[in-house]
Design a protein around this motif. Structure first.
Motif, PDB file in Angstrom:
ATOM      1  N   PHE A 125      -7.235   3.673   3.280  1.00  0.00           N
ATOM      2  CA  PHE A 125      -6.182   3.367   2.307  1.00  0.00           C
ATOM      3  C   PHE A 125      -6.355   4.541   1.371  1.00  0.00           C
ATOM      4  N   GLU A 154      -1.918  -1.629  10.266  1.00  0.00           N
ATOM      5  CA  GLU A 154      -2.730  -1.922   8.953  1.00  0.00           C
ATOM      6  C   GLU A 154      -3.758  -2.844   9.404  1.00  0.00           C
ATOM      7  N   ASN A 159       3.274   1.472  -4.929  1.00  0.00           N
ATOM      8  CA  ASN A 159       1.882   0.933  -4.461  1.00  0.00           C
ATOM      9  C   ASN A 159       1.255  -0.023  -5.511  1.00  0.00           C
ATOM     10  N   TYR A 218       0.690  -1.156  -0.088  1.00  0.00           N
ATOM     11  CA  TYR A 218      -0.017  -0.071  -0.229  1.00  0.00           C
ATOM     12  C   TYR A 218       0.832   1.390  -0.154  1.00  0.00           C
ATOM     13  N   HIS A 270      -9.014  -1.380   1.429  1.00  0.00           N
ATOM     14  CA  HIS A 270      -8.068  -2.171   0.504  1.00  0.00           C
ATOM     15  C   HIS A 270      -8.771  -3.505   0.172  1.00  0.00           C
ATOM     16  N   HIS A 312      -5.044   4.932  -2.646  1.00  0.00           N
ATOM     17  CA  HIS A 312      -4.576   4.475  -3.883  1.00  0.00           C
ATOM     18  C   HIS A 312      -3.606   5.536  -4.414  1.00  0.00           C
ATOM     19  N   LEU A 372      -5.939   0.617   9.125  1.00  0.00           N
ATOM     20  CA  LEU A 372      -5.857   1.130   7.853  1.00  0.00           C
ATOM     21  C   LEU A 372      -6.838   0.209   7.168  1.00  0.00           C
TER      22      LEU A 372
END
Length: 382
Positions: free
Chosen positions: A252, A178, A262, A72, A220, A254, A217
């Motif tokens: 998260f 996370e 990433n 990530y 995702h 992107h 986190l």
């Protein structure tokens, strides 16, 4: 969710009764955002009234060189890359001194897992930064970094924390969490710090009198059940230590620029509705932590304001150049907010601003919003 289960959960919330894993999963399965927000706001108000907390802080990343390659992350660089950097301590002190006129009360320090920097660099950095900024709390290092320091120094986390505290450490940061579930974690994390070590290190920190944040986190490759499991692990640890000051769901990001570092760059981000649901469910499940923070940098200002009605009671701080997110984020989130900006945003959302320190002690309680304005539609900054 059927009406009977809704009434059962409402009764638990009203009575202050702890919600179960099944309750958490049922809450995530509901798309009744108004109902979820109402329940979470009831708990938020019970704990903190109309107060919304913030601090005046700055972030400092001493190095972006990292031995890990998390799926990530767009922040990390490998040795020799053109934009890799590692600050000399003198440079870090110079940058820190430039922050002083803003009246900061906290310096937040997170770094890559540098493969060759010696362990002694880190306590020396804290000592020099503390001398440069007397009275400013040093909130530094994730549990992942502490675990890395064990590896490069040969010392135990117990010894490492003692030395860092002696050098001026006031709090660890909450990063490296996370998602704890191994099914998800093995897909996204490129380092060796998992639940067992993350929890061990925070438990040690709490035993030494440190108070730390904890994070998640989300948005995702995980499912809602993984979020529930994550919060319940932290809730159980909090039952044992009482050392967490705040829980911070982190959305998260992107990488809109397509940075191949990433590896989740094509993964859709959580929508605003999913973010608000995550705040609400987190507030309802995490009954033994007083504060839920919406880190505005990772959610945008509109969602951050709305989150204050979905269980959140903290907007972090003034920040300035949060590189870990901004190396991925191309969505126009500002790099900094002044104290006055934060006061305006909190009041515009209908709450009373409270400036705090790192341990959530109140520095100043400000006037709340003008009650007359609530009768007039007001715009929310994007």
């Amino acid at each position: 969710m059927d009406a009977g289960l809704k009434r059962e959960i409402e009764a638990k919330v009203s009575a202050g009764e702890r919600l179960s894993r099944a309750d958490g999963e049922a809450l995530y399965a509901s798309d009744d955002l108004v109902w979820l927000g109402g329940l979470a706001h009831e708990v938020r108000t019970r704990k903190n009234g109309d107060k919304t907390f913030f601090n005046v802080n700055r972030h400092l990343n001493l190095t972006n060189v990292c031995s890990a390659s998390c799926a990530y992350c767009s922040f990390q660089r490998k040795p020799g890359e053109s934009d890799a950097y590692t600050m000399r301590i003198e440079e870090a002190v110079r940058l820190a001194k430039e922050m002083e006129p803003a009246g900061i009360t906290e310096l937040h320090i997170v770094n890559g897992l540098h493969p060759t920097l010696p362990w002694r660099y880190y306590p020396r950095s804290l000592r020099e930064l503390g001398k440069a900024l007397p009275g400013v709390a040093l909130k530094a290092f994730t549990a992942t970094e502490i675990h890395w320091f064990e590896k490069i120094s040969g010392l135990s986390a117990d010894e490492i924390l003692d030395e860092l505290i002696d050098a001026g450490l006031e709090s660890l940061t909450g990063g490296g969490a996370e998602i704890f579930d191994w099914e998800v974690r093995q897909k996204i994390v490129g380092h060796e710090t998992h639940w067992e070590d993350w929890s061990r290190i925070h438990r040690l920190a709490h035993a030494k009198g440190l108070r730390t944040p904890c994070t998640m986190l989300y948005g995702h490759v995980e499912d809602p059940r993984h979020r529930v499991d994550h919060v319940l692990r932290l809730r159980e640890l909090q039952d044992s230590t009482g050392g967490f000051t705040v829980f911070i769901p982190l959305r998260f990001q992107h990488d809109a620029a397509g940075d191949p570092r990433n590896r989740l760059m094509n993964q859709p981000m959580a929508t605003g509705a999913e973010a608000l649901k995550t705040f609400a469910v987190s507030r309802l499940l995490f009954d033994n932590v007083d504060h839920i923070k919406c880190f505005w940098v990772m959610h945008g200002l509109t969602t951050a304001q709305l989150a204050l009605n979905f269980g959140a009671d903290d907007l972090d701080g003034s920040v300035v150049e949060y590189k870990i997110t901004h190396d991925a984020d191309r969505f126009g989130t500002p790099h900094t907010m002044t104290r006055e900006d934060l006061l305006a945003i909190i009041r515009d959302a209908g709450f009373r601003p409270v400036e705090r320190d790192t341990r959530y002690r109140e520095i100043r309680v400000y006037d709340g919003p003008d009650p007359a304005r609530r009768d007039v539609p007001t715009s929310i900054d994007a």
